[in-house]
Design an enzyme around this catalytic site. Structure first.
Site, PDB file in Angstrom:
ATOM      1  N   TYR A  15       7.515   0.331   8.707  1.00 31.79           N
ATOM      2  CA  TYR A  15       6.547   1.385   8.344  1.00 31.79           C
ATOM      3  C   TYR A  15       7.264   2.638   7.842  1.00 31.79           C
ATOM      4  O   TYR A  15       6.986   3.133   6.736  1.00 31.79           O
ATOM      5  CB  TYR A  15       5.662   1.736   9.556  1.00 31.79           C
ATOM      6  CG  TYR A  15       4.975   3.089   9.415  1.00 31.79           C
ATOM      7  CD1 TYR A  15       3.972   3.292   8.472  1.00 31.79           C
ATOM      8  CD2 TYR A  15       5.349   4.178  10.221  1.00 31.79           C
ATOM      9  CE1 TYR A  15       3.357   4.539   8.330  1.00 31.79           C
ATOM     10  CE2 TYR A  15       4.741   5.414  10.084  1.00 31.79           C
ATOM     11  CZ  TYR A  15       3.745   5.593   9.138  1.00 31.79           C
ATOM     12  OH  TYR A  15       3.148   6.826   8.990  1.00 31.79           O
ATOM     13  N   ASN A  46       3.201  13.371  15.300  1.00 30.57           N
ATOM     14  CA  ASN A  46       2.095  12.536  15.817  1.00 30.57           C
ATOM     15  C   ASN A  46       0.793  13.317  15.980  1.00 30.57           C
ATOM     16  O   ASN A  46       0.745  14.311  16.700  1.00 30.57           O
ATOM     17  CB  ASN A  46       2.454  11.961  17.188  1.00 30.57           C
ATOM     18  CG  ASN A  46       3.437  10.825  17.095  1.00 30.57           C
ATOM     19  OD1 ASN A  46       4.574  11.024  16.679  1.00 30.57           O
ATOM     20  ND2 ASN A  46       3.020   9.639  17.474  1.00 30.57           N
ATOM     21  N   THR A 101       5.323  11.478   7.013  1.00 32.25           N
ATOM     22  CA  THR A 101       5.530  11.466   8.457  1.00 32.25           C
ATOM     23  C   THR A 101       6.929  11.957   8.822  1.00 32.25           C
ATOM     24  O   THR A 101       7.864  11.820   8.028  1.00 32.25           O
ATOM     25  CB  THR A 101       5.333  10.018   8.974  1.00 32.25           C
ATOM     26  OG1 THR A 101       5.777   9.935  10.324  1.00 32.25           O
ATOM     27  CG2 THR A 101       6.134   9.016   8.155  1.00 32.25           C
ATOM     28  N   ASP A 102       7.060  12.478  10.042  1.00 33.16           N
ATOM     29  CA  ASP A 102       8.389  12.871  10.528  1.00 33.16           C
ATOM     30  C   ASP A 102       9.290  11.654  10.751  1.00 33.16           C
ATOM     31  O   ASP A 102      10.512  11.787  10.881  1.00 33.16           O
ATOM     32  CB  ASP A 102       8.277  13.690  11.828  1.00 33.16           C
ATOM     33  CG  ASP A 102       7.526  12.984  12.949  1.00 33.16           C
ATOM     34  OD1 ASP A 102       7.051  11.850  12.742  1.00 33.16           O
ATOM     35  OD2 ASP A 102       7.414  13.584  14.049  1.00 33.16           O
ATOM     36  N   GLU A 103       8.684  10.454  10.792  1.00 32.31           N
ATOM     37  CA  GLU A 103       9.487   9.258  11.077  1.00 32.31           C
ATOM     38  C   GLU A 103      10.488   8.932   9.971  1.00 32.31           C
ATOM     39  O   GLU A 103      11.384   8.119  10.180  1.00 32.31           O
ATOM     40  CB  GLU A 103       8.572   8.051  11.273  1.00 32.31           C
ATOM     41  CG  GLU A 103       7.712   8.179  12.493  1.00 32.31           C
ATOM     42  CD  GLU A 103       7.036   6.878  12.872  1.00 32.31           C
ATOM     43  OE1 GLU A 103       7.479   5.811  12.404  1.00 32.31           O
ATOM     44  OE2 GLU A 103       6.064   6.943  13.625  1.00 32.31           O
ATOM     45  N   PHE A 157      -1.457   4.844  20.516  1.00 29.79           N
ATOM     46  CA  PHE A 157      -1.142   5.095  21.928  1.00 29.79           C
ATOM     47  C   PHE A 157      -2.258   5.793  22.712  1.00 29.79           C
ATOM     48  O   PHE A 157      -2.749   5.257  23.718  1.00 29.79           O
ATOM     49  CB  PHE A 157       0.155   5.928  21.998  1.00 29.79           C
ATOM     50  CG  PHE A 157       0.588   6.278  23.390  1.00 29.79           C
ATOM     51  CD1 PHE A 157       0.792   5.297  24.345  1.00 29.79           C
ATOM     52  CD2 PHE A 157       0.809   7.601  23.752  1.00 29.79           C
ATOM     53  CE1 PHE A 157       1.214   5.622  25.634  1.00 29.79           C
ATOM     54  CE2 PHE A 157       1.228   7.938  25.027  1.00 29.79           C
ATOM     55  CZ  PHE A 157       1.427   6.949  25.969  1.00 29.79           C
ATOM     56  N   ARG A 186       8.918  -1.738  22.222  1.00 32.71           N
ATOM     57  CA  ARG A 186       8.836  -1.959  20.775  1.00 32.71           C
ATOM     58  C   ARG A 186      10.271  -2.181  20.250  1.00 32.71           C
ATOM     59  O   ARG A 186      11.155  -1.369  20.561  1.00 32.71           O
ATOM     60  CB  ARG A 186       8.216  -0.720  20.141  1.00 32.71           C
ATOM     61  CG  ARG A 186       8.203  -0.691  18.633  1.00 32.71           C
ATOM     62  CD  ARG A 186       7.637   0.649  18.118  1.00 32.71           C
ATOM     63  NE  ARG A 186       6.200   0.737  18.260  1.00 32.71           N
ATOM     64  CZ  ARG A 186       5.487   1.844  18.051  1.00 32.71           C
ATOM     65  NH1 ARG A 186       6.086   2.968  17.688  1.00 32.71           N
ATOM     66  NH2 ARG A 186       4.169   1.845  18.203  1.00 32.71           N
ATOM     67  N   LYS A 224       7.355   4.623   4.116  1.00 36.99           N
ATOM     68  CA  LYS A 224       6.935   6.022   3.911  1.00 36.99           C
ATOM     69  C   LYS A 224       8.083   6.809   3.272  1.00 36.99           C
ATOM     70  O   LYS A 224       7.865   7.643   2.386  1.00 36.99           O
ATOM     71  CB  LYS A 224       6.519   6.667   5.236  1.00 36.99           C
ATOM     72  CG  LYS A 224       5.228   6.136   5.834  1.00 36.99           C
ATOM     73  CD  LYS A 224       3.995   6.338   4.966  1.00 36.99           C
ATOM     74  CE  LYS A 224       3.560   7.788   4.861  1.00 36.99           C
ATOM     75  NZ  LYS A 224       2.275   7.925   4.139  1.00 36.99           N
ATOM     76  N   GLN A 270      -4.966   3.967  25.471  1.00 38.07           N
ATOM     77  CA  GLN A 270      -4.948   4.192  26.925  1.00 38.07           C
ATOM     78  C   GLN A 270      -6.314   4.699  27.404  1.00 38.07           C
ATOM     79  O   GLN A 270      -6.809   4.262  28.436  1.00 38.07           O
ATOM     80  CB  GLN A 270      -3.838   5.184  27.302  1.00 38.07           C
ATOM     81  CG  GLN A 270      -2.488   4.934  26.654  1.00 38.07           C
ATOM     82  CD  GLN A 270      -2.014   3.483  26.701  1.00 38.07           C
ATOM     83  OE1 GLN A 270      -2.422   2.702  27.558  1.00 38.07           O
ATOM     84  NE2 GLN A 270      -1.153   3.104  25.758  1.00 38.07           N
ATOM     85  N   SER A 285       0.830  -1.223   0.000  1.00 32.64           N
ATOM     86  CA  SER A 285       0.000   0.000   0.000  1.00 32.64           C
ATOM     87  C   SER A 285       0.858   1.264   0.000  1.00 32.64           C
ATOM     88  O   SER A 285       0.540   2.228  -0.697  1.00 32.64           O
ATOM     89  CB  SER A 285      -0.931   0.009   1.212  1.00 32.64           C
ATOM     90  OG  SER A 285      -1.944  -0.941   1.002  1.00 32.64           O
TER      91      SER A 285
END
Ligand code: NAD
Ligand code: DAU
Length: 335
Positions: free
Chosen positions: A151, A180, A124-126, A191, A274, A155, A195, A100
């Protein structure tokens, strides 16, 4: 200034895409075609209440060339949100992320090349990897790519395809890399919703590792306004970082949620970390602020979080059907 009359929103039945569709309905006159495969993360109900005269949902895959041939010539621009988005899932099974996120973006770019359609890519900033906890620097548009997870590497790959299709074929593209997001309609695997819904179910929240990892939170509506500014005012071929100076340690976010929900701030479980867990993300949003004049409106994180808690409290029928299987998966992973 680019002034589209019609926009295709891929992934418009997911968390950010559906909030963006709602933002477009409230703040613009554009006609919207949502193209969404309705994976486990997509939800038709995310578009409940949007006017049918403005928004059409097409259920389908961004990798389907025949479908793109039908849809793309009818719109002025594509805003591309569709993706597999959860890091933990990408570690367990990267295959759908490659399909995808990389191949899907390729098919859309080819359609834009064929029909001369404007393309805005949501990223994304990732893609920049992570920063040390004691580092004071932040990501800028010039930071080298260094993704850590399956992931984020898919990206990053998709961003590079967009850059190449602009430079080589002259496709009219822009890219934004955001930090995020939090807000209503975020899947309970993530996250903050995990919660909140744990507390609502009477279960204990779960914190990975030592909780010192930092994320840079932005309200989803501020992401939407920034994307619109980049689409309509951004320079072709450019990248814009989007962030709202919202750095917080996971431990502090969790304690704020517990306190806002009337619980003891130590009432949670520490769980397995993780693998490859990024330590800190932080965005320097100077470029979009100075060049496009964009400003976030939701600057009080605690107030924003309280609104999100209210949304999950009031919309149990939206999240409850998802909760059991998400928690069963986490439990198998020791998280
Ligand atoms: P999400 O997982 O909530 O929604 C993704 C949507 O894409 C779903 O509706 C799903 O059905 C659809 N989709 C997936 N694969 C598809 C395919 N092959 N064809 C058609 N539709 C498909 O995701 P989100 O959190 O809303 O993220 C949206 C985008 O924003 C992603 O590109 C993500 O990388 C990016 N992003 C997310 C964040 C964040 O904090 N969530 C931050 C920065 C960037
Ligand atoms: O930075 C932008 C990215 O933000 C997006 O590109 C991703 O699509 C989006 O999912 C998000 O990625 P993260 O991995 O940062 O988000 P997630 O909600 O999974 O986790 C946020 C932090 O909380 C992270 O440090 C891991 C931690 N965490 C997560 C879960 C689900 C916990 O401590 N406990 C949990 O139960």
């Amino acid at each position: 200034m680019f002034e589209p009359n019609s926009v295709m929103v891929t992934g418009g039945a997911g968390f950010i895409g559906s909030n963006f569709v709602r933002w477009l309905v409230d703040n613009t006159d554009v006609r919207i075609v949502v193209l969404d495969k309705l994976t486990y993360a997509g939800n038709r109900g995310n578009l409940t209440g949007v006017p049918e005269s403005r928004v059409k949902l097409v259920v389908g895959d961004i990798c389907d060339d025949a479908l793109l041939d039908e849809l793309v010539p009818c719109v002025d621009a594509i805003v591309h949100f569709a993706a597999e988005t959860h890091n933990d899932n990408s570690i367990a099974d990267p295959a759908p992320f490659v399909s995808s996120n990389i191949e899907g973006t390729y098919h859309l770019l080819e359609a834009c090349r064929k029909y001369g359609t404007r393309f805005h890519h949501i990223s994304t900033d990732e893609v920049y990897g992570d920063l040390d906890l004691d580092d004071t620097t932040r990501f800028t548009e010039a930071t080298p790519y260094c993704p850590s997870s399956p992931y984020s590497s898919t990206k990053a790959a998709s961003d590079l395809l967009v850059r190449a299709w602009h430079r080589t074929y002259g496709v009219a593209t822009t890219i934004s890399n955001c930090s995020n997001n939090y807000g209503p309609r975020q899947h309970v695997e993530k996250f903050i919703p995990r919660q909140i819904t744990n507390v609502l179910c009477g279960a204990r929240p779960k914190l990975y590792g030592d909780g010192s990892n930092v994320r840079d939170w932005i309200h989803v509506d501020d992401h939407s306004s920034a994307v619109w500014d980049v689409l309509t005012k951004g320079r072709l071929g450019d990248t814009y970082l989007i962030g709202a100076d919202g750095e917080q340690r996971n431990l502090d976010v969790l304690r704020t949620i517990l306190t806002l929900m009337g619980k003891d701030s130590d009432d949670f479980d520490w769980v397995r970390d993780r693998p490859g867990h990024d330590r800190r993300y932080a965005i320097d949003a100077s470029k979009i602020r100075t060049e496009l004049g964009w400003r976030p409106r939701h600057v009080d994180f605690e107030e924003g979080l309280a609104g999100v808690i209210d949304w999950y409290r009031e919309n149990e029928s939206w999240w409850m059907p998802l909760k059991e299987s998400v928690e069963a998966t986490y439990s198998m992973r020791g998280q």
